[in-house]
Design a protein around this motif. Structure first.
Motif, PDB file in Angstrom:
ATOM      1  N   HIS A 619      -0.659   4.791 -13.108  1.00 33.79           N
ATOM      2  CA  HIS A 619       0.334   3.685 -12.984  1.00 33.79           C
ATOM      3  C   HIS A 619       0.954   3.194 -14.346  1.00 33.79           C
ATOM      4  O   HIS A 619       0.124   3.073 -15.247  1.00 33.79           O
ATOM      5  CB  HIS A 619      -0.417   2.532 -12.177  1.00 33.79           C
ATOM      6  CG  HIS A 619      -0.972   2.743 -10.881  1.00 33.79           C
ATOM      7  ND1 HIS A 619      -2.381   3.480 -10.769  1.00 33.79           N
ATOM      8  CD2 HIS A 619      -0.415   2.521  -9.693  1.00 33.79           C
ATOM      9  CE1 HIS A 619      -2.333   3.639  -9.316  1.00 33.79           C
ATOM     10  NE2 HIS A 619      -1.612   3.029  -8.836  1.00 33.79           N
ATOM     11  N   ASP A 653       3.764   3.453  -9.522  1.00 36.17           N
ATOM     12  CA  ASP A 653       2.792   4.468  -8.932  1.00 36.17           C
ATOM     13  C   ASP A 653       3.158   5.878  -9.170  1.00 36.17           C
ATOM     14  O   ASP A 653       4.235   6.460  -8.307  1.00 36.17           O
ATOM     15  CB  ASP A 653       2.336   4.099  -7.339  1.00 36.17           C
ATOM     16  CG  ASP A 653       1.078   5.075  -7.011  1.00 36.17           C
ATOM     17  OD1 ASP A 653       0.670   6.020  -7.440  1.00 36.17           O
ATOM     18  OD2 ASP A 653       0.554   4.621  -5.921  1.00 36.17           O
ATOM     19  N   LYS A 663       5.411   0.310  -6.671  1.00 38.00           N
ATOM     20  CA  LYS A 663       4.261  -0.370  -5.796  1.00 38.00           C
ATOM     21  C   LYS A 663       4.400  -1.866  -5.600  1.00 38.00           C
ATOM     22  O   LYS A 663       4.367  -2.578  -4.422  1.00 38.00           O
ATOM     23  CB  LYS A 663       3.062  -0.176  -6.366  1.00 38.00           C
ATOM     24  CG  LYS A 663       1.942  -0.288  -5.655  1.00 38.00           C
ATOM     25  CD  LYS A 663       0.559   0.350  -6.136  1.00 38.00           C
ATOM     26  CE  LYS A 663      -0.707  -0.096  -5.550  1.00 38.00           C
ATOM     27  NZ  LYS A 663      -0.724   0.645  -4.020  1.00 38.00           N
ATOM     28  N   LEU A 728      -4.227  -3.513  -8.183  1.00 41.08           N
ATOM     29  CA  LEU A 728      -3.598  -2.476  -7.652  1.00 41.08           C
ATOM     30  C   LEU A 728      -3.641  -2.966  -5.991  1.00 41.08           C
ATOM     31  O   LEU A 728      -2.834  -2.273  -5.230  1.00 41.08           O
ATOM     32  CB  LEU A 728      -4.121  -1.238  -7.877  1.00 41.08           C
ATOM     33  CG  LEU A 728      -4.251  -0.509  -9.087  1.00 41.08           C
ATOM     34  CD1 LEU A 728      -4.958   0.745  -9.100  1.00 41.08           C
ATOM     35  CD2 LEU A 728      -2.892  -0.569  -9.487  1.00 41.08           C
TER      36      LEU A 728
END
Length: 795
Positions: A619, A653, A663, A728
């Motif tokens: 990420h 991502d 994301k 996340l």
């Protein structure tokens, strides 16, 4: 080209006599030309043409063992040898070296059926070094060695400087490399961008605190704010303020170094380093005005003012002992000629770089070359050797052959554990723009720009009509500008920078994050061409991988035509690149096989990222601007335009490298919103372990009840720090904000706020508190509740 020709004619009688022309007493003799100290036997003698020493192409090619071919249909000479190719058009002041167009000082000319070419251009294109020796009335040519050539003599210095002035090339001076900011715990960032616990040897009794986030593990970078966990050290206008910061409710100022009150040479601090024993202050000092020695050719013994002199800036390092923070003791001063460019601290070794303009014009007519040589030499000062400046002789000044400019680049290195020993200094005639450093090597990169000549093309005539109105008309087109980035590699050993290699790639760099060293390879990302062009000169982007000798091992060229690079991040065996025109493509490129890099995937979304920061191995966080694309409804021009809007932060991502995804994203404010983070990566505070993301921001907002066009700017709404929780699962969650402005300050603000001394510049963490720093105030807020724990007004 007219400007270049005018300069040539103006300087021919003076400057050119000291370049490759014989001195006045030998005007009836052509210079002796030597190759590796042996006279060259010419079948056609060299000639001075328009102040430039020229020789037959066939003679020069013969002595180097090269082949020569004349192309009558193209009116050009082609010189070849192994992988080297030089194309020389007739009556031209530019040529093609291995397919790349280069401007030369001088013009190819035909003499009795033989083409003559400037000796210097021909030899330097073939990787030879050319020096002029006025005493011997000779030109000395040597093969480029592994080490850089030296300037050596006054004549050679003037040759190098004036040749570049008249070459027609456009070059940019060295600019400070852009660096990043910090993690929120006692972490060390690895080369691949991941974070790991700091070694036990680095920990102390101080609470956990945020360090300056560096591009390369083990290579510290200077900043305007530093902490060691107990104290804050800040650059505060022309002062250094030392504050007891921990505990937060007991903050107090311990000492202030006020350089405004210094009765000596004025000094402007810009950045600092801190370690267990020392505070290192780096800044610019000013020399006093002085007369320019000039005699109009009668020697330099009679001195008079020929023009007002600007104050000459020096780069100054001041090292203070931290034994008693309430009374700092100065233990070392060091200065380099020229303005501060950049620095790095590796262990106990400090390296700093300065760039000095060489004002050689007042000395062009002098006959006292030794005195002029001494006056033009770069210098430095180290308190370990005394208070006086030491000149560096020209035979100890190297030059960067492909980036010669009227500048000296000086690199100083000192061992902070041996303060009483003089620093090491190396000097180079040349230029650089961006600086990158690993623990073993320092790289200086400079981009050369050459505006190619205007090319004229005949207008095709319709043979069926033979329209006389179009006959004889010629169209003009500007050739694409040639851009070439030259990289100089210096080994860092025993607090000294030693030249190692030179490499060259097409295009221009954006900043220091366009460069990276990994597993013995040096990687770069460049842009060539212009976004406004639609022909072969349109912008394109490239990635190059260079080997240990800085030779190209692998490359991917022509990525995202019509766009330019906005940000790059090398992480391990990948590079992530953001380009932009109307949308934001994020490219994922695999570099595991240096000989065959591969473009894996791309994501196109509105907006762009100015800076990419690693979150974890799969990420990335992007910081930039949102955009709004507007249809121009213009059939004959650009179809659309993208207007910048609010600040955008995004979490990408890249788990599936072939299909990167956005994301999460967060938009802050409206058009006009800005953050220092978008221009200076040190303004970021990030900790994955604490799910913490914070940075200073100035927020502008539009009235949500009134529709506004895409180019409308918002009104001032906030200045201070935004604090986010980032994970996340939920992405960006705004926890709150911290400002140093009062409600009255905000009420008085117009469309644009002038925060002044209350402008929050940095956010740091010490223990369980977040510290925000401005020139007028330090605030400490509880990490969990964001409630204020203490504040300190800076006097």
């Amino acid at each position: 080209m007219k400007k270049v020709l005018a300069i040539r004619l103006l300087l021919c009688a003076t400057i050119l006599s000291s370049t490759l022309a014989p001195v006045a007493t030998q005007a009836d003799q052509e210079p002796m030309v030597r190759l590796e100290d042996q006279p060259i036997s010419f079948t056609l003698q060299p000639k001075m043409m328009d102040g430039v020493l020229m020789a037959s192409v066939r003679d020069l090619a013969r002595v180097l063992g090269m082949e020569v071919t004349w192309k009558e249909d193209e009116l050009l000479t082609i010189v070849t040898h192994n992988e080297f190719e030089l194309k020389l058009p007739k009556n031209s002041d530019y040529a093609y070296v291995n397919g790349q167009a280069r401007t030369m000082h001088g013009t190819t000319q035909m003499v009795n059926g033989s083409m003559y070419v400037p000796i210097r251009f021909f030899m330097e294109s073939a990787n030879y070094v050319v020096r002029w020796d006025s005493a011997a009335n000779s030109v000395n040519i040597t093969k480029q060695a592994d080490t850089l050539p030296v300037v050596g003599t006054y004549d050679h210095l003037i040759t190098l400087l004036t040749q570049n002035q008249r070459s027609g090339s456009i070059k940019v001076f060295m600019a400070q490399g852009v660096k990043t900011e910090t993690s929120a715990t006692a972490l060390v960032q690895s080369k691949d961008g991941s974070a790991s616990p700091a070694p036990e040897s680095m920990k102390s009794e101080s609470p956990a605190y945020s360090d300056t986030n560096v591009q390369v593990q083990g290579v510290d970078e200077s900043d305007i704010v530093k902490t060691d966990g107990n104290y804050l050290y800040t650059v505060n206008k022309q002062r250094i303020v030392v504050t007891q910061a921990y505990p937060a409710d007991q903050m107090k100022v311990l000492s202030i170094l006020d350089f405004q009150k210094n009765q000596g040479t004025p000094f402007q601090p810009t950045e600092i380093y801190v370690d267990d024993k020392h505070l290192i202050v780096i800044g610019n000092s000013q020399q006093s005005d002085s007369l320019v020695p000039y005699s109009g050719g009668a020697g330099l013994t009679e001195k008079r003012m020929i023009m007002p002199m600007m104050r000459q800036g020096n780069t100054k390092v001041m090292v203070y002992d931290l034994t008693d923070r309430s009374s700092l003791k100065l233990v070392k001063e060091a200065e380099l000629d020229g303005s501060y460019i950049s620095s790095r601290k590796i262990g106990s070794s400090l390296y700093f770089i300065a760039n000095k303009y060489v004002n050689y014009n007042p000395y062009l007519k002098t006959e006292n070359k030794e005195e002029a040589k001494a006056a033009l030499a770069p210098s430095y000062r180290d308190s370990a050797s005394g208070d006086s400046f030491t000149s560096i002789p020209l035979d100890q000044v190297y030059y960067l052959p492909k980036a010669v400019e009227p500048n000296y680049v000086l690199i100083g290195g000192m061992n902070l554990t041996e303060i009483d020993k003089p620093m090491n200094v190396t000097a180079y005639l040349g230029s650089g723009q961006n600086v990158y450093a690993s623990e073993e090597n320092l790289y200086m990169a400079v981009t050369n720009y050459e505006q190619m000549p205007i090319r004229t093309l005949p207008v095709p005539v319709d043979s069926s009509t033979q329209n006389s109105s179009t006959q004889g008309i010629r169209l003009q087109t500007i050739e694409p500008r040639k851009e070439e980035t030259i990289i100089y590699q210096f080994g860092l050993t025993a607090s000294k920078a030693i030249y190692k290699n030179t490499g060259t790639v097409p295009g221009r760099l954006l900043n220091q994050f366009s460069m990276d060293e990994h597993n013995g390879y040096f990687r770069l990302a460049t842009t060539s061409g212009e976004m406004w062009r639609t022909d072969e000169g349109a912008s394109k982007n490239h990635v190059f991988i260079l080997d240990a000798n800085l030779q190209v091992k692998g490359k991917i060229e022509n990525i995202a035509p019509g766009e330019r690079i906005y940000s790059t991040r090398f992480i391990g065996d990948r590079v992530y690149m953001v380009t932009f025109r109307n949308t934001d493509p994020l490219f994922v490129i695999d570099l595991k096989n240096p000989a065959e890099p591969k473009l894996l995937g791309a994501l196109k979304i509105p907006g762009y990222s100015d800076y990419l920061h690693p979150y974890d191995e799969n990420h990335l966080i992007g910081f930039g601007k949102d955009t709004s694309e507007v249809d121009l409804k213009n059939p004959q021009g650009p179809q659309s335009i993208a207007y910048y809007q609010g600040m955008k932060i995004a979490l990408f991502d890249v788990t599936d490298v072939n299909n990167p995804k956005e994301k999460f994203k967060e938009i802050i404010g409206d058009r006009g919103t800005d953050s220092e983070l978008l221009h200076n990566h040190k303004a970021l505070l990030f900790s994955k372990e604490k799910s913490l993301l914070s940075f200073p921001v100035s927020v502008m907002k539009l009235d949500p009840n009134n529709a506004k066009p895409a180019n409308a700017y918002g009104n001032f709404a906030f200045q201070g720090a935004y604090i986010y929780k980032l994970d996340l699962e939920k992405g960006f969650q705004l926890r709150g904000s911290i400002t140093h402005l009062t409600e009255d300050d905000i009420k008085k603000a117009g469309q644009y706020v002038q925060a002044g001394d209350k402008q929050v510049q940095r956010v740091l963490s010490i223990g369980d508190a977040l510290y925000t720093v401005s020139n007028g105030l330090i605030k400490a807020n509880d990490f969990n509740t964001l409630q204020e724990k203490g504040s300190l007004i800076i006097p």
